[in-house]
Design a protein around this motif. Structure first.
Motif: not given
Length: 178
Positions: A125-128, A166-169
């Motif tokens: 998972r990448i949190i941007h 995190g949805g679209t984030g």
């Protein structure tokens, strides 16, 4: 002839003075330092070209804050992609890019994917972030992540995370063997 006789006498005296001699076994030559690894010049050139293309694409068609990131390679079965979309894969590693600049995020993301590949992680998972606090009118990190993932041969698919993750984030990524 006295010169030759003196030389013979001196050689005889020398041998008598030093006594019995034995031959020393030859010492093996020390191993050479390993040669440096060759530079992958073509791979570096490809990376530079991809980075240039990536920057052009980032400016051409930006992704909005609420947009869903989604991509799969043709070879990946649709059923597997649908499981990814529904959040049915266990995330094995995570990268949080909050607060990074676009250049820092790109470097960190590439290194993270390389490390994940080496460690055998199949799902990361990448949190941007959603980009709502971005100075630019577009979510910069989200666009960086999208473009980098689309250009990697080891990325089989990615999709924005479920709301609980995190949805679209954030984006969940399936990695294949390289």
């Amino acid at each position: 002839m006295s010169d030759a006789g003196d030389e013979d006498d001196q050689a005889r005296l020398f041998r008598e003075a030093i006594g019995q001699v034995r031959r020393i076994a030859p010492t093996p030559t020390p191993p050479r330092k390993p040669r440096p690894r060759p530079l992958a010049r073509m791979a570096q050139a490809d990376e530079r070209a991809a980075a240039s293309e990536f920057r052009r694409a980032l400016q051409a068609m930006p992704i909005g804050a609420g947009d869903v990131l989604s991509h799969r390679v043709q070879a990946l079965p649709v059923g597997v992609f649908n499981r990814l979309r529904r959040g049915q894969f266990s995330v094995q590693d995570e990268l949080d890019l909050h607060g990074a600049t676009a250049a820092q995020a790109e470097t960190a993301l590439r290194q993270f994917l390389r490390d994940a590949q080496r460690s055998g992680s199949a799902c990361v998972r990448i949190i941007h972030g959603k980009g709502l606090g971005s100075q630019a009118e577009i979510p910069v990190l989200k666009n960086v992540v999208d473009r980098v993932l689309r250009h990697r041969s080891d990325v089989l698919a990615f999709h924005s995370a479920t709301p609980a993750q995190g949805g679209t984030g954030a984006v969940v990524v399936l990695l294949g063997a390289r």
